[in-house]
Every structure is written in C-alpha cells, then in structure tokens.
Design a protein around this motif. Sequence first.
Motif, mmCIF file in Angstrom:
data_model
loop_
_atom_site.group_PDB
_atom_site.id
_atom_site.type_symbol
_atom_site.label_atom_id
_atom_site.label_comp_id
_atom_site.label_asym_id
_atom_site.label_seq_id
_atom_site.Cartn_x
_atom_site.Cartn_y
_atom_site.Cartn_z
ATOM 1 N N UNK A 187 2.008 7.054 -6.786
ATOM 2 C CA UNK A 187 1.029 8.067 -7.192
ATOM 3 C C UNK A 187 1.473 9.488 -6.854
ATOM 4 N N UNK A 188 2.616 9.638 -6.174
ATOM 5 C CA UNK A 188 3.082 10.966 -5.774
ATOM 6 C C UNK A 188 4.095 11.479 -6.788
ATOM 7 N N UNK A 189 3.859 12.687 -7.274
ATOM 8 C CA UNK A 189 4.801 13.351 -8.181
ATOM 9 C C UNK A 189 5.990 13.801 -7.347
ATOM 10 N N UNK A 190 7.169 13.301 -7.655
ATOM 11 C CA UNK A 190 8.368 13.583 -6.857
ATOM 12 C C UNK A 190 8.757 15.059 -6.888
ATOM 13 N N UNK A 191 8.380 15.760 -7.963
ATOM 14 C CA UNK A 191 8.740 17.170 -8.071
ATOM 15 C C UNK A 191 7.829 18.070 -7.238
ATOM 16 N N UNK A 192 6.518 17.780 -7.255
ATOM 17 C CA UNK A 192 5.560 18.656 -6.578
ATOM 18 C C UNK A 192 5.113 18.137 -5.223
ATOM 19 N N UNK A 193 5.243 16.822 -5.003
ATOM 20 C CA UNK A 193 4.772 16.239 -3.755
ATOM 21 C C UNK A 193 3.283 15.974 -3.748
ATOM 22 N N UNK A 194 2.602 16.288 -4.849
ATOM 23 C CA UNK A 194 1.153 16.062 -4.916
ATOM 24 C C UNK A 194 0.867 14.762 -5.657
ATOM 25 N N UNK A 195 -0.373 14.270 -5.525
ATOM 26 C CA UNK A 195 -0.745 13.042 -6.194
ATOM 27 C C UNK A 195 -0.875 13.244 -7.701
ATOM 28 N N UNK A 196 -0.426 12.229 -8.454
ATOM 29 C CA UNK A 196 -0.595 12.251 -9.895
ATOM 30 C C UNK A 196 -2.049 11.986 -10.235
ATOM 31 N N UNK A 197 -2.472 12.302 -11.436
ATOM 32 C CA UNK A 197 -3.857 12.121 -11.831
ATOM 33 C C UNK A 197 -4.245 10.662 -12.031
ATOM 34 N N UNK A 198 -3.311 9.802 -12.298
ATOM 35 C CA UNK A 198 -3.647 8.398 -12.563
ATOM 36 C C UNK A 198 -4.038 7.693 -11.282
ATOM 37 N N UNK A 199 -4.961 6.714 -11.367
ATOM 38 C CA UNK A 199 -5.438 6.011 -10.160
ATOM 39 C C UNK A 199 -4.372 5.109 -9.575
ATOM 40 N N UNK A 215 0.840 -1.207 0.000
ATOM 41 C CA UNK A 215 0.000 0.000 0.000
ATOM 42 C C UNK A 215 0.872 1.252 0.000
ATOM 43 N N UNK A 216 1.931 1.253 0.775
ATOM 44 C CA UNK A 216 2.842 2.397 0.759
ATOM 45 C C UNK A 216 3.486 2.549 -0.616
ATOM 46 N N UNK A 217 3.838 1.448 -1.255
ATOM 47 C CA UNK A 217 4.432 1.505 -2.593
ATOM 48 C C UNK A 217 3.431 2.077 -3.597
ATOM 49 N N UNK A 218 2.163 1.657 -3.507
ATOM 50 C CA UNK A 218 1.129 2.210 -4.404
ATOM 51 C C UNK A 218 1.001 3.715 -4.198
ATOM 52 N N UNK A 219 1.004 4.124 -2.948
ATOM 53 C CA UNK A 219 0.881 5.563 -2.654
ATOM 54 C C UNK A 219 2.097 6.322 -3.169
ATOM 55 N N UNK A 220 3.263 5.747 -2.978
ATOM 56 C CA UNK A 220 4.495 6.377 -3.430
ATOM 57 C C UNK A 220 4.488 6.532 -4.952
#
Length: 135
Positions: free
Chosen positions: A123-135, A116-121
């Motif tokens: 989904x996070x854009x490394x540059x902005x720290x926000x979630x990417x749009x993809x599920x 679950x942590x890997x899935x969350x990781x």
Amino acid sequence: MFQRAMPDKILAETSVFFDRYHCDAIAVSAATVSAVPVGDVIRLLESDLVFVNRWSGYLALELQATRKRAEIMSLQTVRARLDAWIAWNDGALPSKRAWRQLADEIGVSAEALYREFARRDARVDKDTGSFKNSP
C-alpha cells in the motif's frame, strides 16, 4: 504469560510480599539468574528511600508494560495489534531480524505478521513513501 523478563529484569517481584507465592519461569534462551534473599529486599524497603523509589519506579514500569500487553492482546486482528504496538512505541518498528520476537510479543504467528507487513508494503507508494489510495 504476563512477564517477559529480559536482561536486568526482576523475576517474581511480587513474591517479596507473600509468605507463599507460586510462579513458573521458562527460559527460551540461555539465561543467568541470581537469587536475592527476600529478607535483604525487605530490609532495604524498610530502610533505604533511594531503593524504595527505584523499586517503586521499576514496579510502575512493569505494570505499564503488562497493561500494554493486555490491551494489545485484547485486539482481534493482526493489523490492530500491530497498529497498537507501533503507537505504544512512538511509531518505531523493529528491524526485520526482530520481527519474529515482535510476533510473539503481540500474540500472532510470525507468518501472520509477515503477511501484514507485506500488505502494508503493497500500500506504500515507493516514490512518495505515502499510502496509496487503494485499500
């Protein structure tokens, strides 16, 4: 398992109020436990308002923690359980060293929590720290 006693916790506090009360305790690591005569606790409850207030506050916190655990355990997915745990802990996550303990606390395998942590990781854009749009 309703109580997960850590240092400075009271074990089997309910036994103070019953002539017969059975509970088991399992130490998963080295532990030191002290016994206090029930009569001493009852005398303090009957005579010491400061003790009564501290005892009541302690029991209220233990009840809150038990309800939190029950609510988290009622959730069906690792994602939902982790989200609930994070919400209950004001958004804070434990260090990686404590992830195995967190998995145990929310009732999932360590491997499922790591996934679950890997899935969350992912989904996070490394540059902005926000979630990417993809599920």
